[in-house]
Design a protein around this motif. Structure first.
Motif, PDB file in Angstrom:
ATOM      1  N   ASP A   1      20.684 -60.050   5.097  1.00  0.00           N
ATOM      2  CA  ASP A   1      21.510 -59.670   6.438  1.00  0.00           C
ATOM      3  C   ASP A   1      22.876 -58.974   5.718  1.00  0.00           C
ATOM      4  O   ASP A   1      23.089 -59.226   4.648  1.00  0.00           O
ATOM      5  N   TRP A   2      23.437 -58.235   6.701  1.00  0.00           N
ATOM      6  CA  TRP A   2      24.598 -57.449   6.328  1.00  0.00           C
ATOM      7  C   TRP A   2      25.935 -58.169   7.000  1.00  0.00           C
ATOM      8  O   TRP A   2      26.540 -58.837   6.054  1.00  0.00           O
ATOM      9  N   ASN A   3      26.092 -57.870   8.065  1.00  0.00           N
ATOM     10  CA  ASN A   3      27.126 -58.340   8.713  1.00  0.00           C
ATOM     11  C   ASN A   3      27.317 -59.986   8.751  1.00  0.00           C
ATOM     12  O   ASN A   3      26.520 -60.540   9.089  1.00  0.00           O
ATOM     13  N   GLY A   4      28.422 -60.426   8.225  1.00  0.00           N
ATOM     14  CA  GLY A   4      28.621 -61.926   8.071  1.00  0.00           C
ATOM     15  C   GLY A   4      28.030 -62.690   6.813  1.00  0.00           C
ATOM     16  O   GLY A   4      28.105 -63.683   6.431  1.00  0.00           O
ATOM     17  N   THR A   5      27.366 -61.652   6.017  1.00  0.00           N
ATOM     18  CA  THR A   5      26.494 -62.157   4.942  1.00  0.00           C
ATOM     19  C   THR A   5      27.117 -61.398   3.853  1.00  0.00           C
ATOM     20  O   THR A   5      27.799 -62.068   2.810  1.00  0.00           O
ATOM     21  N   LEU A   6      26.380 -60.299   3.532  1.00  0.00           N
ATOM     22  CA  LEU A   6      27.020 -59.366   2.382  1.00  0.00           C
ATOM     23  C   LEU A   6      28.416 -58.856   2.701  1.00  0.00           C
ATOM     24  O   LEU A   6      29.077 -58.672   1.688  1.00  0.00           O
ATOM     25  N   LEU A   7      28.513 -58.689   3.958  1.00  0.00           N
ATOM     26  CA  LEU A   7      29.990 -58.075   4.157  1.00  0.00           C
ATOM     27  C   LEU A   7      30.896 -59.156   4.805  1.00  0.00           C
ATOM     28  O   LEU A   7      30.602 -59.819   5.816  1.00  0.00           O
ATOM     29  N   ASP A   8      32.113 -58.997   4.204  1.00  0.00           N
ATOM     30  CA  ASP A   8      32.932 -60.279   4.698  1.00  0.00           C
ATOM     31  C   ASP A   8      33.844 -59.873   5.921  1.00  0.00           C
ATOM     32  O   ASP A   8      34.937 -59.489   5.786  1.00  0.00           O
ATOM     33  N   ASP A   9      33.249 -59.826   6.898  1.00  0.00           N
ATOM     34  CA  ASP A   9      33.787 -59.081   8.365  1.00  0.00           C
ATOM     35  C   ASP A   9      34.085 -60.109   9.278  1.00  0.00           C
ATOM     36  O   ASP A   9      34.215 -59.886  10.528  1.00  0.00           O
ATOM     37  N   LEU A  10      34.039 -61.515   8.989  1.00  0.00           N
ATOM     38  CA  LEU A  10      34.060 -62.460  10.008  1.00  0.00           C
ATOM     39  C   LEU A  10      35.267 -61.975  11.017  1.00  0.00           C
ATOM     40  O   LEU A  10      35.513 -62.041  12.290  1.00  0.00           O
ATOM     41  N   HIS A  11      36.654 -61.953  10.060  1.00  0.00           N
ATOM     42  CA  HIS A  11      37.714 -62.131  10.961  1.00  0.00           C
ATOM     43  C   HIS A  11      37.872 -60.662  11.954  1.00  0.00           C
ATOM     44  O   HIS A  11      38.505 -60.466  12.822  1.00  0.00           O
ATOM     45  N   LEU A  12      37.223 -59.713  11.219  1.00  0.00           N
ATOM     46  CA  LEU A  12      37.111 -58.321  12.219  1.00  0.00           C
ATOM     47  C   LEU A  12      36.359 -58.374  13.226  1.00  0.00           C
ATOM     48  O   LEU A  12      36.570 -57.966  14.338  1.00  0.00           O
TER      49      LEU A  12
END
Length: 213
Positions: free
Chosen positions: A9-20
């Motif tokens: 998975d990408w968003n929230g997994t490999l990409l650290d984008d929770l706060h965004l």
């Protein structure tokens, strides 16, 4: 034994984008008269279909037209902040630790996903990258995963998915595969563990768990 294929998975997994994601959700909620939510509440409540999550946060039903408007507001805000988002701390190490084939499947829009993945220097590491082709998302991942595997020519039973949501696990199981869930993403870790699926605190740990399945 057939070698397993790993789907990331990408968003929230490999990409650290929770706060965004949380801040972008709050922009969408505010446009509809809603209140701000913090990261903890967002992680406890977030689910697919995303329209149901929005409805809960706003405290009322929303129709498809309103969801489309809110989704556009969310993504417009998300794009503004994306330049400051980095990969998860151990994302590259985790990808390189997997000994077999791997691919990337996201519910983010395909035309934005592919250049974003390339900008992080990851494109050459995946056999295939698929994002959402539709103009409006927010649905379940199962059919998307089935189509992804069909393009790869990989049987569902040979798949392990690493993602951060219960929907990721449901999608993997819908094709006869398995999932390892990452506790650092969009879903509250307690919710993940309550589901009975394997849960990892880091992506490197998730890969080690996936190897054992």
């Amino acid at each position: 034994m057939t070698e397993k294929h790993l789907v990331w998975d990408w968003n929230g997994t490999l990409l650290d984008d929770l706060h965004l994601v949380v801040s972008s959700s709050n922009v969408a909620f505010a446009s509809a008269g809603g209140r701000d939510v913090d990261a903890d509440e967002h992680r406890r409540a977030f689910r697919r279909p995303v329209a149901d999550f929005y409805a809960e946060m706003l405290g009322r039903a929303i129709d498809e037209e309103e969801f489309g408007r809110l989704d556009q507001i969310f993504h417009d805000a998300y794009r503004v902040g994306l330049t400051d988002v980095s990969l998860a701390a151990d994302a590259q190490a985790a990808i390189k630790a997997w000994p077999g084939s791997q691919s990337l499947l996201s519910m983010w829009f395909h035309h934005e996903l592919v250049p974003a993945v390339d900008s992080y220097g990851l494109s050459g590491l995946f056999a295939r990258i698929d994002g959402l082709q539709a103009e409006l998302g927010g649905g379940f991942k199962a059919a998307h995963l089935a189509a992804h595997l069909a393009e790869l020519g990989v049987a569902g039973a040979d798949v392990v998915m690493i993602g951060d949501s219960l929907d990721d696990a449901d999608a993997a199981e819908s094709v006869g595969g398995r999932a390892v869930l990452y506790a650092g993403g969009f879903t509250d870790p307690a919710r993940l563990r309550e589901s009975g699926r394997p849960v990892a605190d880091t992506l490197v740990e998730a890969v080690k768990m996936a190897m054992s399945l």
